[in-house]
Every structure is written in structure tokens, then in C-alpha cells.
Design an enzyme around this catalytic site. Structure first.
Site, mmCIF file in Angstrom:
data_model
loop_
_atom_site.group_PDB
_atom_site.id
_atom_site.type_symbol
_atom_site.label_atom_id
_atom_site.label_comp_id
_atom_site.label_asym_id
_atom_site.label_seq_id
_atom_site.Cartn_x
_atom_site.Cartn_y
_atom_site.Cartn_z
ATOM 1 N N SER A 1 63.700 7.051 36.157
ATOM 2 C CA SER A 1 62.389 7.592 36.517
ATOM 3 C C SER A 1 62.147 7.690 38.012
ATOM 4 O O SER A 1 61.457 8.593 38.466
ATOM 5 C CB SER A 1 61.291 6.735 35.899
ATOM 6 O OG SER A 1 61.357 5.412 36.410
ATOM 7 N N HIS B 1 61.951 10.092 30.409
ATOM 8 C CA HIS B 1 61.946 11.255 31.305
ATOM 9 C C HIS B 1 62.912 12.349 30.868
ATOM 10 O O HIS B 1 62.843 13.463 31.374
ATOM 11 C CB HIS B 1 62.262 10.814 32.738
ATOM 12 C CG HIS B 1 61.187 9.953 33.309
ATOM 13 N ND1 HIS B 1 60.152 10.450 34.066
ATOM 14 C CD2 HIS B 1 60.942 8.625 33.167
ATOM 15 C CE1 HIS B 1 59.333 9.468 34.397
ATOM 16 N NE2 HIS B 1 59.794 8.343 33.863
ATOM 17 N N LYS C 1 55.075 12.351 28.801
ATOM 18 C CA LYS C 1 55.664 13.091 29.919
ATOM 19 C C LYS C 1 55.876 14.551 29.486
ATOM 20 O O LYS C 1 54.902 15.280 29.436
ATOM 21 C CB LYS C 1 56.903 12.356 30.414
ATOM 22 C CG LYS C 1 56.512 10.887 30.762
ATOM 23 C CD LYS C 1 57.499 10.139 31.534
ATOM 24 C CE LYS C 1 57.201 8.651 31.587
ATOM 25 N NZ LYS C 1 55.985 8.290 32.336
HETATM 26 N N1 PMP Z 1 60.027 4.032 30.396
HETATM 27 C C1 PMP Z 1 60.099 4.739 31.528
HETATM 28 C C2 PMP Z 1 61.431 5.007 32.133
HETATM 29 C C3 PMP Z 1 58.922 5.224 32.123
HETATM 30 O O1 PMP Z 1 58.978 5.907 33.270
HETATM 31 C C4 PMP Z 1 57.684 4.963 31.507
HETATM 32 C C5 PMP Z 1 56.381 5.484 32.075
HETATM 33 N N2 PMP Z 1 56.221 5.418 33.420
HETATM 34 C C6 PMP Z 1 57.674 4.204 30.335
HETATM 35 C C7 PMP Z 1 58.854 3.769 29.806
HETATM 36 C C8 PMP Z 1 56.391 3.866 29.661
HETATM 37 O O2 PMP Z 1 55.897 4.953 28.976
HETATM 38 P P1 PMP Z 1 54.324 5.115 28.726
HETATM 39 O O3 PMP Z 1 53.763 5.704 29.977
HETATM 40 O O4 PMP Z 1 54.249 6.007 27.556
HETATM 41 O O5 PMP Z 1 53.801 3.737 28.457
#
Ligand code: PMP
Length: 387
Positions: free
Chosen positions: A176, A204, A235
Site C-alpha cells: 500500500s 490494493h 478501495k
Molecule cells: N490492508 C491494507 C494493505 C490496507 O491498505 C488497508 C487499508 N488502508 C487495509 C488492509 C484495511 O482495509 P479497510 O480500510 O477496509 O479496513
């Protein structure tokens, strides 16, 4: 006491703040009365604004109400949830899938249900906080291997696997904050050889990587088999919620054991319906992904022409290496003044000394957006270089 700690965060350039968005139109956000070009969105395909996605959310509210009003296992499972789980399983080419209220909770639920005391969990050094928290909470022995280093992961399992009952490898598919991709073919082979679970966080990559947007496994041509694929609806799917897709027995296990699934209210109908509609757009309109790819390609070549130090150039996540958090804050603030919202990412979100400007591209950006944004980057980075 807390005030002093907060002052300390400010002095070191580590204090957090947000920008309040007043309206959204395509790739632009209205902030403080000004329309800004956003390079901060994770809605890579722009589907949070797609007419069919918004309409599906409205219809679901009319049919089911604004909230689910109960936990999934009590009275909160609607036909919509089941339909979305079946669609996600089909998209991810797995036997089954289970929804969670967020991706964070999906990671927590998956890891803590599969490993516990006496087990081993190995994670990439740059894994997302939700995976790290999940590994810590699991009470399994938690080992961190260097970023994308399959050999070190293999060595870790060789050393420790025999002493542990169960083992799990946890990695992001598309990272990410770095925008690079895990070497999944090697990692999947290591998981198979050591009889370890493999959990791939495709938050992502879903909708972004692979010929049909199925994610990082499709990107490498790896059959899902026994691999667990975590994803988020927040996302590329433009909504909110998380999921785990995998073999039926594992999903049934999570349904029984994952505390972040069992003890919380079901996903709101509008979120489920929006994600389902977005999934159909992803499958029916590949042109969105083609536009995203073209935008990412143009943006990367533009930044490279400016001589900026890119952390990766493999995906629509394009981070620019800066290092010092104070410097990152100044750059982000100068870009903001120039009409571009490109957030500075600082520790502890990223390791110390690796603060960066993270830009993310979407299918919504026009050529004009990118030209304007590039002009702002040229001016701001040239000025920073001189001063
Ligand atoms: N895993 C990754 C790699 C993320 O970037 C994110 C969100 N920033 C999440 C999990 C968590 O997802 P959510 O926003 O749906 O809680």
C-alpha cells in the site's frame, strides 16, 4: 502529560491531522473552498462515483434500510450479503468468501482464527498495520522477514516450522505505501513446501492487478488453490467492508471462530450493494482498468522526467522518496498551496527515515489533471531543491 507528548510529535513532524473535504467531483476534492486535484484516493477505478454503484446503494437503503440492525449470525444476514459473498468467491476463483465490516477486521479475523499459541506466523516487514496487529494478537510466535525476501522467509520456516503445529505466511499482494508487488510465485511454493497457510492481503490489488482485475494471484498466473485472499471493498470497489476468500472449510471456520466477524454488526446494505455493483462494473467495463493503467504510465514517466526518486513504478501507487518527515510535510503543504492534494506519509505508517509523498492514480484523472499536477510537482520540488 498528553499535551506534552503531542507537542513532541509536532516538533518531530509526526503530528497527525486531516483535511476536511466539502465536496467531491471526479478526481477533484473541494477543501477549504478550493477545488484540488486529488492524488490521495484509493478508489483506483473511480467506482465510488459510478452512477450504477451509487444507484445500487440508494436502492438497497430503500429495500433494507440504512443499517443491518443485527450481527450476521443473529438477524443481520440479508440476501445481498450472500449475493456479494458468492460474487466475490467467483471473482477470486475460490470456493467461498466471507464479508467483514472492514478490511482491518478481515485481517484480524483471518489470522487470529488460523494461528494461536504454539503456532508460527511470518509476515513481510512492510505489511499493513492491520496484518501486524493481527499477527501480534494471535499469540503465535511472530517473525518478520525482510521486505519481499522469499529466501529469508524460507530460511525462517526451515528453522522453525517443525517446532510449530500450524504456520501462516502473511503478505500484502500490492504494497500500500510502496506500490511494489510481493514475489508470490516463490512465496506460494514456500507455503506449499512447509505446509503453511498463505494469506495474501489484496486490498490494493483487487480490481487493479491481473488481466481481469482479480488481483495479485492473477497478475502472476497463480491458481488460488488453498491460498487465502483477503480484500477490502473500500478501495477499487468504492465502498466499505472487507472479505476473505478461500476454501469452503476455511470460510466456514472463520464464520465460527473469527471474533471480528461474529461479534459485530453486519455490513450496511448500501455498502454491500455498492460493492456488488462495482464488482459488476469491473467485470463488464475493462476500459476503466485500461484508463487507470494509462494514467499511471503517464504519471510515472512525467515524474521520472522531473528527476524525482520513485520508490516503485509498478502500479498506480507511486511514492516519491523524501526521507525526513519535516521535509515531507513542507512539500505536501507547498503542493497543497499549488492545488494538488498529495499526502505526506510519515512514520510509523512507514519505517523511520523513509517518509515520502504518496501519489495514487485513478481512472478518473484526465490528461489535464495530470499536466496540472505535474506542473505543481515541478515547481515545488525545484524550489525545495534550491532552498
Ligand atoms: N490492508 C491494507 C494493505 C490496507 O491498505 C488497508 C487499508 N488502508 C487495509 C488492509 C484495511 O482495509 P479497510 O480500510 O477496509 O479496513
Amino acid at each position: 502529560m498528553l499535551e506534552k507528548e503531542l507537542d513532541g510529535l509536532s516538533t518531530r513532524g509526526l503530528r497527525r491531522f486531516w483535511r476536511s473535504v466539502e465536496a467531491v467531483e471526479g478526481s477533484r476534492l473541494k477543501i477549504g473552498g478550493r477545488w484540488m486535484i486529488s492524488l490521495a484516493s484509493n478508489s483506483y477505478l473511480g467506482l465510488h462515483l459510478h452512477p450504477r454503484v451509487k444507484e445500487a446503494a440508494r436502492e438497497a437503503i430503500d429495500r433494507f434500510g440504512a443499517g443491518a440492525a443485527s450481527a450476521r449470525l443473529i438477524g443481520g444476514t440479508f440476501s445481498l450479503h450472500e449475493e456479494l459473498e458468492a460474487a466475490l468467491a467467483q471473482f477470486k476463483q475460490t470456493e467461498a468468501a466471507l464479508l467483514f465490516p472492514t478490511g482491518y477486521m478481515a485481517n484480524l479475523g483471518a489470522v487470529t482464527s488460523l494461528v494461536g499459541p504454539g503456532d508460527l506466523v511470518a509476515g513481510d516487514a512492510l505489511n499493513h498495520a492491520s496484518l501486524i496487529d493481527a499477527c501480534r494478537l494471535s499469540k503465535a510466535a511472530f517473525r518478520v522477514y525482510p521486505h519481499r525476501d522469499a529466501d529469508r522467509l524460507d530460511a525462517c520456516l526451515k528453522l522453525r516450522r517443525k517446532r510449530c503445529r500450524n504456520a501462516l505466511i502473511a503478505t500484502e499482494g500490492l504494497f500500500s505505501m510502496d506500490g511494489d508487488i510481493a514475489p508470490l510465485a516463490g512465496i506460494a511454493e514456500i507455503a506449499r513446501r512447509h505446509e503453511a497457510w498463505l494469506l495474501v492481503d489484496d486490498a490494493h490489488a483487487t480490481g487493479v492487478l491481473g488481466k481481469s482485475g482479480r488481483g495479485s494471484l492473477e497478475h502472476f498466473g497463480i491458481p488460488p488453490g488453498r491460498i487465502l485472499q483477503m480484500g477490502t471493498l473500500s478501495k477499487a470497489l468504492g465502498s466499505l467492508g472487507g472479505f476473505v476468500a478461500g476454501p469452503r472449510a476455511v470460510i466456514e471456520w472463520l464464520k465460527n471462530k473469527a471474533r471480528s466477524f461474529v461479534y459485530t454488526t453486519a455490513l450496511p446494505p448500501a455498502s454491500a450493494a455498492a460493492a456488488l455493483a462495482a464488482l459488476r462494473v469491473i467485470q463488464g467495463e475493462p476500459s476503466c482498468r485500461a484508463r487507470l493503467k494509462e494514467n499511471a504510465r503517464n504519471w510515472i514517466s512525467g515524474l521520472k522526467n522531473l528527476g524525482l526518486d520513485l520508490i516503485s513504478e509498478e502500479s498506480p501507487i507511486v511514492p516519491i522518496r523524501v526521507g525526513d518527515p519535516q521535509r515531507v510535510l513542507k512539500l505536501a503543504s507547498d503542493l497543497f498551496e499549488a492545488g494538488v492534494f498529495a499526502p505526506g506519509i510519515r512514520p510509523p505508517t512507514v519505517p523511520k527515515g523513509t517518509a515520502r509523498i504518496r501519489t495514487s492514480l485513478t481512472a478518473l484523472h484526465s490528461g489535464e489533471d495530470l499536466d496540472q499536477a505535474l506542473a505543481a510537482f515541478r515547481a515545488v520540488f525545484a524550489h525545495a531543491h534550491r532552498s
